[in-house]
Design an enzyme around this catalytic site. Sequence first.
Site, PDB file in Angstrom:
ATOM      1  N   GLU A  49      -2.973  -1.173  -2.852  1.00 12.63           N
ATOM      2  CA  GLU A  49      -4.342  -1.301  -2.344  1.00 12.63           C
ATOM      3  C   GLU A  49      -4.424  -0.467  -1.077  1.00 12.63           C
ATOM      4  O   GLU A  49      -3.680  -0.702  -0.120  1.00 12.63           O
ATOM      5  CB  GLU A  49      -4.671  -2.757  -2.021  1.00 12.63           C
ATOM      6  N   ASP A  60     -12.617  -8.919   7.137  1.00 15.29           N
ATOM      7  CA  ASP A  60     -11.225  -8.765   7.538  1.00 15.29           C
ATOM      8  C   ASP A  60     -10.927  -9.505   8.827  1.00 15.29           C
ATOM      9  O   ASP A  60     -11.759  -9.596   9.727  1.00 15.29           O
ATOM     10  CB  ASP A  60     -10.894  -7.274   7.714  1.00 15.29           C
TER      11      ASP A  60
END
Length: 263
Positions: A49, A60
Amino acid sequence: MTRIDAKFAELRGQGKKAFVSYVMAGDPDYATSLEVVKGLPGAGVDIIELGLPFTDPMADGPTIQAAGQRALEAGMTLQKTLDLATEFRKTDDTTPIVLMGYYNPIYNRGVDTFLTDAKAAGIDGLIVVDLPPEEDDELCIPAQAAGLNFIRLATPTTDDKRLPKVLQNTSGFVYYVSITGITGAAEAQATDVAPEVARIKAKTDLPVIVGFGVRTPDTARAIAGAADGTVVGSAIVSQIAAGKPPAEVLAFVKSLADGAHSA
């Protein structure tokens, strides 16, 4: 069949669970990032990823946010992220790469142009966290038409009414977020994850990979054992943030991969 589909078929044939690693493209700089990414398959990573740096990464946690900021300050862009993937593909044509990020940089480039360029760079799938299923016409459906998997996140708050909508145009795999909240916030628990994975697998034939809150080889083993594999991001990014050289980062990644593969 995409590289992602082929990888899962290969792992099933071997009776192995998948180990997926997340790193931010360009963190702490292009050259170091490329060295780490090139080393991931040798460290046991099945799927990479690759984070696309963005100025407002709302999903995040602090670790990934800081990584994105370091990358941006070092001059990383969407184009350079694709360049990094292109460079990786010169020596590895089999390890799948999933580009993970937000829609804004893609929208600014233009969806059609982006998809053509991403495919040419060797990108295999997309995770775009701020595009819900209601927006599938924006990117998801064009991406699938271009031969890229579009991977969707399911969470502990994705109930049985919502789940079919989340799954309807998903391909490659389903990414189950093991905890509520941001990345790197808490430790995943296999006892919590297992029934949720079973609930998702009852509705789809796609592999279910579990991420968020996996930091150690033991947790990687436990979580992979409850699913089709596991993702580690913040723990790896923390090693890079600490200034560890690529060889040390990759040794840590290998410990996690060994844990997941022993499930």
